[in-house]
Design a protein around this motif. Sequence first.
Motif, PDB file in Angstrom:
ATOM      1  N   UNK A 326       0.854  -1.190   0.000  1.00  0.00           N
ATOM      2  CA  UNK A 326       0.000   0.000   0.000  1.00  0.00           C
ATOM      3  C   UNK A 326       0.889   1.239   0.000  1.00  0.00           C
ATOM      4  N   UNK A 327       0.860   1.983  -1.092  1.00  0.00           N
ATOM      5  CA  UNK A 327       1.762   3.126  -1.226  1.00  0.00           C
ATOM      6  C   UNK A 327       1.452   4.240  -0.235  1.00  0.00           C
ATOM      7  N   UNK A 328       0.173   4.423   0.084  1.00  0.00           N
ATOM      8  CA  UNK A 328      -0.171   5.439   1.072  1.00  0.00           C
ATOM      9  C   UNK A 328       0.379   5.103   2.437  1.00  0.00           C
ATOM     10  N   UNK A 329       0.311   3.833   2.826  1.00  0.00           N
ATOM     11  CA  UNK A 329       0.839   3.421   4.126  1.00  0.00           C
ATOM     12  C   UNK A 329       2.360   3.494   4.130  1.00  0.00           C
ATOM     13  N   UNK A 330       2.989   3.160   3.002  1.00  0.00           N
ATOM     14  CA  UNK A 330       4.442   3.300   2.940  1.00  0.00           C
ATOM     15  C   UNK A 330       4.854   4.766   3.129  1.00  0.00           C
ATOM     16  N   UNK A 331       4.090   5.676   2.553  1.00  0.00           N
ATOM     17  CA  UNK A 331       4.394   7.102   2.721  1.00  0.00           C
ATOM     18  C   UNK A 331       4.304   7.511   4.183  1.00  0.00           C
ATOM     19  N   UNK A 332       3.309   6.986   4.892  1.00  0.00           N
ATOM     20  CA  UNK A 332       3.167   7.283   6.319  1.00  0.00           C
ATOM     21  C   UNK A 332       4.390   6.797   7.090  1.00  0.00           C
ATOM     22  N   UNK A 333       4.790   5.547   6.861  1.00  0.00           N
ATOM     23  CA  UNK A 333       5.920   4.979   7.591  1.00  0.00           C
ATOM     24  C   UNK A 333       7.220   5.695   7.240  1.00  0.00           C
ATOM     25  N   UNK A 334       7.444   5.933   5.952  1.00  0.00           N
ATOM     26  CA  UNK A 334       8.709   6.545   5.522  1.00  0.00           C
ATOM     27  C   UNK A 334       8.790   8.000   5.981  1.00  0.00           C
ATOM     28  N   UNK A 335       7.722   8.768   5.755  1.00  0.00           N
ATOM     29  CA  UNK A 335       7.747  10.189   6.117  1.00  0.00           C
ATOM     30  C   UNK A 335       7.890  10.382   7.615  1.00  0.00           C
ATOM     31  N   UNK A 336       7.161   9.589   8.407  1.00  0.00           N
ATOM     32  CA  UNK A 336       7.253   9.734   9.864  1.00  0.00           C
ATOM     33  C   UNK A 336       8.643   9.350  10.354  1.00  0.00           C
ATOM     34  N   UNK A 337       9.269   8.334   9.732  1.00  0.00           N
ATOM     35  CA  UNK A 337      10.632   7.968  10.118  1.00  0.00           C
ATOM     36  C   UNK A 337      11.605   9.089   9.788  1.00  0.00           C
ATOM     37  N   UNK A 338      11.414   9.719   8.635  1.00  0.00           N
ATOM     38  CA  UNK A 338      12.283  10.830   8.232  1.00  0.00           C
ATOM     39  C   UNK A 338      12.170  11.990   9.210  1.00  0.00           C
ATOM     40  N   UNK A 339      10.949  12.287   9.644  1.00  0.00           N
ATOM     41  CA  UNK A 339      10.736  13.378  10.598  1.00  0.00           C
ATOM     42  C   UNK A 339      11.330  13.026  11.956  1.00  0.00           C
ATOM     43  N   UNK A 340      11.197  11.756  12.353  1.00  0.00           N
ATOM     44  CA  UNK A 340      11.660  11.355  13.688  1.00  0.00           C
ATOM     45  C   UNK A 340      13.171  11.466  13.839  1.00  0.00           C
ATOM     46  N   UNK A 341      13.904  11.414  12.724  1.00  0.00           N
ATOM     47  CA  UNK A 341      15.356  11.554  12.806  1.00  0.00           C
ATOM     48  C   UNK A 341      15.729  12.909  13.395  1.00  0.00           C
ATOM     49  N   UNK A 342      14.907  13.923  13.123  1.00  0.00           N
ATOM     50  CA  UNK A 342      15.180  15.268  13.636  1.00  0.00           C
ATOM     51  C   UNK A 342      14.610  15.502  15.036  1.00  0.00           C
TER      52      UNK A 342
END
Length: 396
Positions: A326-342
């Motif tokens: 599911x591309x929408x769910x992948x976007x949620x997981x990837x984007x939130x991980x990217x934000x969490x790095x900061x």
Amino acid sequence: MARIWAGTDIGKTHHHAVVLDADGNRLLSRRVLNDEPELLALLVDVLAIDEEVVWAVDVADGMATLLVNVLLNHGQQLVYIPGLAVNRASAGYRGMGKTDAKDATVIADQARMRRDLTILQPDDEQVIELRILTDRRADLNADRTRRINRLRGQFTSIFPALERVLDLGNAGPLVLLAGYQTPAALRRTGRNRLETWLRNRKVRGAKALAEAALEAAGRQHTALPGEKITAQVIRALAKEVMSLNEQIAEIDKLIAAQFREHKLSAVISSMPGIGPLLGAEFLAVTAGDMSRFGSSDRLASFGGVAPVPRDSGNVSGNLHRPRRYHRGLQRVFYTSALISIRSCDASRRFYERKRAEGKRHAQAVLALARRRVNVLWALIRDGWCFQHELPVTVAA
């Protein structure tokens, strides 16, 4: 234990249903209007054959919504098989042609043989509303992206110097283009008047924007063919993008309010990097029901953050993204991980460790996203909120 399987090939105005028994023999084949009385009549006829039935569909929303809800409201067991899986499986069945009846037969037969299909369950009203709102926001965002790309193309054709320095994702440049589109118009206005004009329209950084615009206008004195009509198109496109920005801002407020009312909002938003929008998109896909996936591994695979092996011959350890996710769910997981790095020390340390191991940026973020799926799964399962690491106090 099911004794018959009813596969339905979903269509816009009509569906085609085929019922098979345990030996794969066809018991019923019917074209059905996508209308409640017709669907209820089909349900009655199938139950008359045997009440132990499993229904299967290749579409779970949109034009299948009425059928899905009719079946769920009558307590029927319903599974979902993706259309891509149906198309691939069809090659193994007799006949080279493609018909609704054949597709329905494949759907029913796959449901008869497979035990790994997703079981559809009724969603609560809050999840349905979040799904509608997030889908609408995705449509608006896609429209905005198309118009911005068209705006860039038109602007480059008459004023490339200014197009290079403007970020059309911000409000200020759009306001500027709604009023001024050509180098000559900017030069006639002058820096002070342009800055005042921008300030009156509450543009942030009006001075810097005015200076950048006048500097670009000073580098182009050639009037290009079609400049006048292109300027009118640019003005219209800029206003359309501004209108879409307003609509997206309004729907973001609705999504945030609806998300906060959900019982899992505190748990989901406690994860670093997940705000109301990403949390709403997660609920819209999963309904917050982890039992639908069985394990965190299946959730990660469904979200496209669990690599799968593609070994062949002497090649081993060849890991790739799954083909079906599911591309929408992948976007949620990837984007939130990217934000969490900061925003999260633990996430940043994990990311830096993966980078030190030689992984590229995207690979390290995906590895972090996969780890975070396990954490989010456990939080939702246990009803706990994420706890940041507490500082260790050393006794004097």
